[in-house]
Design a protein around this motif. Structure first.
Motif, mmCIF file in Angstrom:
data_model
loop_
_atom_site.group_PDB
_atom_site.id
_atom_site.type_symbol
_atom_site.label_atom_id
_atom_site.label_comp_id
_atom_site.label_asym_id
_atom_site.label_seq_id
_atom_site.Cartn_x
_atom_site.Cartn_y
_atom_site.Cartn_z
ATOM 1 N N ASP A 30 0.843 -1.191 0.000
ATOM 2 C CA ASP A 30 0.000 0.000 0.000
ATOM 3 C C ASP A 30 0.878 1.242 0.000
ATOM 4 N N PRO A 31 0.817 2.056 -1.074
ATOM 5 C CA PRO A 31 1.718 3.219 -1.154
ATOM 6 C C PRO A 31 1.563 4.161 0.037
ATOM 7 N N ALA A 32 0.363 4.151 0.653
ATOM 8 C CA ALA A 32 0.144 5.057 1.768
ATOM 9 C C ALA A 32 1.030 4.706 2.956
ATOM 10 N N ALA A 39 9.821 10.894 -0.475
ATOM 11 C CA ALA A 39 8.656 11.523 -1.104
ATOM 12 C C ALA A 39 7.528 11.698 -0.096
ATOM 13 N N GLN A 40 7.611 10.958 1.001
ATOM 14 C CA GLN A 40 6.522 11.012 1.963
ATOM 15 C C GLN A 40 6.728 12.078 3.035
ATOM 16 N N VAL A 74 3.984 14.439 3.154
ATOM 17 C CA VAL A 74 2.779 13.877 3.755
ATOM 18 C C VAL A 74 2.871 13.974 5.275
ATOM 19 N N GLN A 103 2.348 17.455 6.325
ATOM 20 C CA GLN A 103 0.946 17.858 6.217
ATOM 21 C C GLN A 103 0.103 17.231 7.321
ATOM 22 N N LEU A 104 0.402 15.983 7.664
ATOM 23 C CA LEU A 104 -0.351 15.343 8.749
ATOM 24 C C LEU A 104 -0.102 16.086 10.064
ATOM 25 N N TYR A 125 -5.083 8.125 8.463
ATOM 26 C CA TYR A 125 -4.170 7.971 7.326
ATOM 27 C C TYR A 125 -3.708 6.523 7.189
ATOM 28 N N PHE A 126 -3.314 5.922 8.299
ATOM 29 C CA PHE A 126 -2.713 4.594 8.198
ATOM 30 C C PHE A 126 -3.733 3.460 8.222
ATOM 31 N N THR A 143 -8.363 15.789 5.777
ATOM 32 C CA THR A 143 -7.003 15.929 5.223
ATOM 33 C C THR A 143 -6.187 14.636 5.249
ATOM 34 N N PRO A 144 -6.327 13.761 6.282
ATOM 35 C CA PRO A 144 -5.550 12.513 6.198
ATOM 36 C C PRO A 144 -5.974 11.654 5.005
ATOM 37 N N ILE A 145 -7.295 11.607 4.734
ATOM 38 C CA ILE A 145 -7.798 10.825 3.591
ATOM 39 C C ILE A 145 -7.302 11.439 2.288
ATOM 40 N N ALA A 181 -4.607 13.246 1.862
ATOM 41 C CA ALA A 181 -3.169 12.980 1.733
ATOM 42 C C ALA A 181 -2.948 11.576 1.162
ATOM 43 N N LYS A 182 -3.749 10.629 1.632
ATOM 44 C CA LYS A 182 -3.626 9.250 1.159
ATOM 45 C C LYS A 182 -4.062 9.141 -0.310
ATOM 46 N N GLN A 233 -1.622 10.317 -3.000
ATOM 47 C CA GLN A 233 -0.559 9.379 -3.372
ATOM 48 C C GLN A 233 -1.065 8.263 -4.265
ATOM 49 N N LEU A 234 -2.354 7.909 -4.100
ATOM 50 C CA LEU A 234 -2.910 6.818 -4.897
ATOM 51 C C LEU A 234 -3.330 7.294 -6.283
ATOM 52 N N GLN A 275 -5.926 21.356 -0.296
ATOM 53 C CA GLN A 275 -4.769 20.471 -0.420
ATOM 54 C C GLN A 275 -4.333 20.319 -1.883
#
Lengths: 304, 422
Positions: free
Chosen positions: A2-4, A10-11, A14, A17-18, A267-268, B221-223, B225-226, B229-230, B254
């Motif tokens: 999962d890229p997330a 590159a992250q 992210v 931002q988080l 996010y995760f 925002t977390p969604i 951000a995810k 990337q996808l 964003q």
């Protein structure tokens, strides 16, 4: 994979931002919670109508913007004395009668007040979703790959300022000392000549003024509708318990923790998990550190 | 026989027959049905609009002779939550004596209300909820005029695969799609059917699936951000009225870029509140709905054109605007009830059911350009309940698809930069 979940160079954007999202969301939660922790801490009253005063603040901002074209930041100055007055009135008419009653009676009373206010708003203003769109709600500040909404940055700054002012007020002013004394031992305070009724009235009024201001400040970010308060009030309880009852800085830190759990968890693991995570945290704190993460040991039973 | 007697008998016969005819057309007496809508509580705004739609079409029906020769009247009850929906359905049946109940706007309410009606063997005529489970409980008294949630998903994927993909110069199986949805039975019903069709029929690549609770979401925002990337081409988002503007505003903040966002239903992106909250920033969003501005009446059958025109004029007269989705669902559904009662001439469940099952009207025959063909489980066929893709264009939701039904065309495909959608 999962890229997330892949963390590479590159992250970094992210992660940054988080972090920003956590701080800004935490600011909103702190705004809503700071009045609640004051009332909860000093009066030992569980105010279930807290969210409805937030909703009223949002409507005040909406109507001032729609009818008078007033920016929410202007309305803020009017709303603080207005909600202080509403707080005094609510205390005199409703809370004074139940302040020495059992917790059950207080809960019934404030839940009743909450339902009454929600339905009054529904009758007066219908169930429509009302939005305020001042110029700053659409301004986005971009820096280092992160984005900040201006209204949210302002809300955060005011949350920090409000927390510090209240903290200083409680710690270093005579009135603050009197309030803390009343919280610690109501009977002894009365014997020392403190007018506890006056202290409770002031506490409730300050608490409601804070949440009224919070309502005005979040109005550019969230829609106003009769049950808008429910969106935040449950969270505010988690924050207050995490931070320790009546602890202003604790409420600020608690807000940031709840926001971090929500943002990182979303996010995760997915946003469906966020309430699982922070209520597990809530229960863990209640079991392991009942006075809150930053509260004094034993403070949870004071005056109850 | 003297002429006078013949004349008297004839005259008497004419008078009696006239009186009988007059009874039919003059609506001797009233026929009462129960109407259940959430008129207080969080769903009240939409509930009141549904009731308005019912009232407009009730008046249209009464101007045309009522139902079964009687004037149609309502016993209205408030159903803010499932418990109240069930107890009020009981009250309408036992106290008001109704044999038919209609309602209830929400997927949260229609299940409870219709089960209460089933216990009394009373006809339950649902016009707006879309919960797919509604017609899967083996109840013979429940009927639904609106498509179910799976129909929403079916139309959305149809639009994405057949209209959007070619305009992106992609094959459907090259499309990357991210699903985001609130987690009530409405959101799940639509989303799961869309996922299934997207994958099995078109081989689209599902890159994300996120459910959330619309009562407690404060930050997307977390969604986002995810999702960034996808990198999906299409975001399929089923949202409610507070969360849809929040997602859209934060996606803009964003700078989340994707090619299209597709929604279904009269809440969230499909609600007028969304346009008010975002102004021209709303430009480009698609929402599957009943027909909106731009809808070509000429595309309907002659009888459908006539009734649709009369309906729009009645709504315009009462509200001063084009019908909202709530008016269209409630009004269109109540009109079908009249069509059935005209045929059944009875509210006896068996006769009513026979009349429902015998209806077979092609698309374009009734209000909203719908057709009618009910299945044994009481569900109007999804492909007869024609739905339309609307798009936010400069403060208005306009009809853009299927193209034969509209004079407008979909714009901003693919969606460009956020500040270029003007």
């Amino acid at each position: 994979m999962d890229p997330a979940r892949r963390l590479g160079p590159a992250q970094i954007d992210v992660v940054a931002q988080l972090g920003v999202s956590t701080v800004l969301l935490g600011g909103i939660y702190a705004l809503v919670s700071v009045g609640l922790t004051l009332i909860f801490g000093i009066m030992r009253v569980v105010n279930f109508a807290h969210g409805e005063f937030l909703m009223l603040g949002m409507y005040v901002a909406f109507w001032a913007y729609t009818l008078l074209a007033l920016d929410p930041y202007v309305v803020l100055f009017v709303s603080i004395p207005l909600f202080f007055g509403i707080g005094v009135l609510t205390y005199v008419l409703v809370m004074r009668g139940v302040i020495h009653a059992s917790h059950n009676v207080q809960i019934f009373t404030t839940v009743g007040l909450s339902t009454a206010l929600q339905n009054a708003a529904l009758v007066a203003w219908t169930g429509d979703y009302r939005t305020v769109r001042p110029w700053h709600s659409a301004v986005v500040i971009r820096a280092l790959g992160m984005a900040f909404n201006l209204s949210q940055v302002v809300a955060f700054a005011i949350a920090v300022a409000l927390t510090l002012v209240l903290f200083a007020f409680m710690k270093w002013t005579h009135t603050g000392r009197v309030m803390r004394a009343t919280a610690q031992d109501h009977d002894a305070a009365t014997l020392m000549g403190i007018d506890t009724d006056k202290v409770y009235r002031l506490t409730f009024a300050i608490g409601i003024a804070c949440v009224g201001a919070a309502g005005v400040l979040v109005s550019p970010l969230y829609a106003a509708y009769p049950t808008a308060g429910l969106q935040f009030v449950l969270l505010a309880y988690v924050v207050v318990v995490l931070g320790g009852l009546g602890d202003m800085l604790g409420a600020m830190l608690g807000s940031l923790i709840v926001a971090a759990v929500e943002v990182v968890g979303s996010y995760f693991f997915g946003v469906a998990w966020k309430e699982v995570f922070y209520f597990v945290l809530f229960i863990a704190v209640l079991v392991l550190r009942p006075a809150g993460l930053f509260g004094q040991r034993g403070a949870e039973t004071l005056g109850v | 026989m003297p002429l006078r007697v013949v004349a008297t008998v004839t005259l008497a016969f004419v008078l009696v027959a006239g009186a009988l005819l007059d009874t039919v057309h003059g609506q001797a007496g009233e026929y009462k049905i129960g109407v259940l809508e959430p008129l207080t509580g969080p769903l009240a705004g939409e509930g009141k609009r549904h009731l308005e739609g019912y009232e407009i079409v009730r008046d249209m029906i009464n101007e045309r002779g009522g139902v079964m020769g009687k004037k149609l009247v309502f016993a209205v009850a408030d159903a803010p939550d499932p418990t109240a929906a069930a107890s009020e359905a009981n009250r309408l049946i036992t106290r008001e004596g109704v044999r038919i109940i209609t309602g209830t706007f929400s997927s949260r309410l229609c299940g409870a209300a219709s089960e209460a009606a089933a216990r009394h063997n009373v006809i339950y005529w649902e016009t707006s909820c879309v919960d797919p489970r509604f017609n899967k409980r083996g109840l013979t008294n429940v009927f639904r005029t609106e498509i179910d949630g799976t129909g929403f998903g079916w139309y959305n994927v149809e639009f994405i695969a057949k209209h959007l993909a070619p305009r992106f110069n992609l094959k459907p199986n090259q499309l990357k799609i991210a699903f985001l949805s609130e987690d009530s039975s409405y959101g799940q019903g639509v989303t799961e059917s869309a996922r299934q069709r997207a994958k099995q029929e078109f081989g689209m690549q599902e890159v994300a699936m996120e459910y959330y609770s619309f009562t407690s979401i404060n930050d997307f925002t977390p969604i986002i951000a995810k999702f960034k990337q996808l990198n999906p081409d299409v975001v399929h988002h089923i949202g409610y009225t507070n969360d849809a503007p929040l997602f859209w505003r934060q996606a803009r903040e964003q700078n989340f870029l994707f090619k299209a966002l597709v929604h279904a239903g009269a809440t969230g992106y499909g609600s007028s509140d969304f346009g008010r909250a975002l102004g021209n920033d709303a430009n480009g969003v698609f929402a599957l709905l009943e027909p909106g501005p731009g809808f070509r009446l000429e595309a309907l059958r002659p009888e459908g054109q006539r009734i649709e025109r009369e309906f729009r004029e009645a709504v315009q007269k009462r509200t001063g605007s084009y019908p909202f989705g709530a008016h269209q669902l409630a009004g269109g559904g109540l009109w079908l009830l009249k069509v059935v009662l005209d045929k059944a001439k009875s509210d006896d469940l068996d006769k009513f059911r026979d009349a429902v099952m015998s209806l077979d009207l092609p698309v374009g025959s009734v209000i909203n350009g719908w057709g009618v063909k009910f299945a044994e489980n009481g569900q109007n066929a999804n492909e007869r309940v024609q739905h339309y893709m609307l798009q936010w264009q400069n403060g208005q939701l306009v009809t853009v698809w299927p193209e034969e039904f509209t004079t407008n065309r979909a714009k901003w495909i693919p969606l460009g930069a956020w500040d270029q959608r003007k």
